[in-house]
Design a protein around this motif. Structure first.
Motif, short mmCIF file in Angstrom:
data_model
loop_
_atom_site.label_atom_id
_atom_site.label_comp_id
_atom_site.label_asym_id
_atom_site.label_seq_id
_atom_site.Cartn_x
_atom_site.Cartn_y
_atom_site.Cartn_z
N TYR A 238 68.77 26.17 74.89
CA TYR A 238 68.43 26.25 73.47
C TYR A 238 68.37 24.84 72.93
O TYR A 238 69.14 23.97 73.36
CB TYR A 238 69.46 27.04 72.66
N HIS A 239 67.46 24.61 72.02
CA HIS A 239 67.41 23.32 71.31
C HIS A 239 66.81 23.55 69.94
O HIS A 239 65.95 24.41 69.76
CB HIS A 239 66.57 22.30 72.10
N GLU A 240 67.28 22.77 68.98
CA GLU A 240 66.77 22.90 67.61
C GLU A 240 65.31 22.49 67.50
O GLU A 240 64.57 23.00 66.65
CB GLU A 240 67.62 22.05 66.65
N GLY A 241 64.89 21.54 68.34
CA GLY A 241 63.51 21.04 68.26
C GLY A 241 62.56 21.83 69.13
O GLY A 241 62.78 21.97 70.35
N ILE A 242 61.50 22.34 68.56
CA ILE A 242 60.57 23.17 69.32
C ILE A 242 59.84 22.37 70.39
O ILE A 242 59.55 22.88 71.48
CB ILE A 242 59.55 23.88 68.39
N GLU A 243 59.57 21.08 70.14
CA GLU A 243 58.88 20.28 71.15
C GLU A 243 59.75 20.08 72.38
O GLU A 243 59.25 20.05 73.50
CB GLU A 243 58.44 18.93 70.56
N VAL A 244 61.04 19.94 72.16
CA VAL A 244 61.97 19.85 73.29
C VAL A 244 61.99 21.17 74.05
O VAL A 244 61.97 21.19 75.29
CB VAL A 244 63.39 19.48 72.82
N CYS A 245 61.98 22.26 73.33
CA CYS A 245 61.95 23.58 73.97
C CYS A 245 60.71 23.74 74.84
O CYS A 245 60.78 24.25 75.96
CB CYS A 245 61.98 24.69 72.91
N PHE B 178 62.11 30.71 69.32
CA PHE B 178 61.73 31.64 70.38
C PHE B 178 60.30 32.13 70.17
O PHE B 178 59.50 32.18 71.12
CB PHE B 178 62.67 32.84 70.45
N ALA B 179 59.98 32.52 68.96
CA ALA B 179 58.64 33.02 68.66
C ALA B 179 57.58 31.95 68.95
O ALA B 179 56.52 32.24 69.54
CB ALA B 179 58.56 33.47 67.21
N LEU B 180 57.86 30.72 68.57
CA LEU B 180 56.93 29.62 68.82
C LEU B 180 56.81 29.34 70.32
O LEU B 180 55.71 29.07 70.83
CB LEU B 180 57.38 28.35 68.08
N LEU B 181 57.93 29.39 71.01
CA LEU B 181 57.94 29.12 72.45
C LEU B 181 57.17 30.20 73.20
O LEU B 181 56.44 29.91 74.16
CB LEU B 181 59.37 29.04 72.94
N ARG B 182 57.32 31.43 72.77
CA ARG B 182 56.60 32.52 73.42
C ARG B 182 55.09 32.36 73.23
O ARG B 182 54.31 32.58 74.16
CB ARG B 182 57.07 33.87 72.87
#
Length: 217
Positions: free
Chosen positions: A24-31, A59-63
């Motif tokens: 888990y990470h707060e930053g979506i780019e890191v995710c 999670f939604a953005l990563l998916r």
């Protein structure tokens, strides 16, 4: 893809790679970087942990990112402690749900939705209850407390149940093999695989390299 097919694909992928990265990470780019590193390392199933304020949004953005770039990637969500959390991530498209404990309401919800639920258990009584609820894959947690001998003993008692383990396991081939040789299909790896200094320096290639070394193909 039909729900039961997704369940089968998830179990097959875990059985193939023997490793389930947790992050888990707060930053979506890191995710996105972490997910890419895992995929490049040969792993196509990951657990995004529900451990921060941006968990559902990220999670939604990563998916969405995965569907565009890695459509065969399977993304589940961990640290789900109740039915409400399970429902939120199910609606966001989680392929499977992992819980730290045996929460019956969470299990009933997931089973109603035909969503793969992997509850955390550490006693024969909890495992038996999970099996009665319909679970076919159970997480033994914490692994470093229970020990590999426990997983072997539980497999003898519950021969039709598959197990994964998480908690305090080193990202080393010898450690992975120890658990696999004691009837565990996969090992969950968090901070030992996805190290804070690697994240800080965006050294995602180190994660890819490590996975290529420890995944048992």
């Amino acid at each position: 893809m039909k729900t039961h097919e997704m369940q089968q694909d998830t179990v097959q992928e875990l059985t193939k790679s023997k490793v389930l990265p947790l992050f888990y990470h707060e930053g979506i780019e890191v995710c996105k970087g972490l997910l890419t590193a895992c995929y490049n390392g040969g792993v196509k199933a990951v657990e995004f942990t529900n451990r921060g304020k941006n968990a559902l949004e990220n999670f939604a953005l990563l998916r969405t990112f995965a569907l565009e770039h890695f459509p065969d990637m399977i993304i589940g969500v961990g640290t789900i402690k109740n039915r409400a959390e399970a429902e939120c991530f199910w609606k966001a498209g989680a392929a499977f749900i992992v819980s730290p404990a045996l929460d019956e309401e969470t299990g009933v919800f997931c089973l109603e939705k035909e969503l793969l639920w992997i509850p955390g258990c550490m006693t024969p009584s909890e495992i038996n209850k999970a099996v009665q609820l319909g679970c076919s894959l159970i997480k033994l947690f914490p692994a470093n407390v229970l020990g590999a001998g426990f997983s072997k003993a539980m497999k003898d008692i519950f021969p039709d149940t598959k197990f994964i383990v998480t908690g305090g396991i080193d990202a080393k081939l010898i450690d992975i093999e120890k658990w696999v040789n004691n009837n565990v299909i996969a090992v969950g790896l968090g901070s030992s695989l996805i190290k804070n200094d690697w994240i800080a320096d965006k050294r995602f290639d180190e994660i890819t390299r490590t996975l290529r070394e420890i995944c048992i193909q």
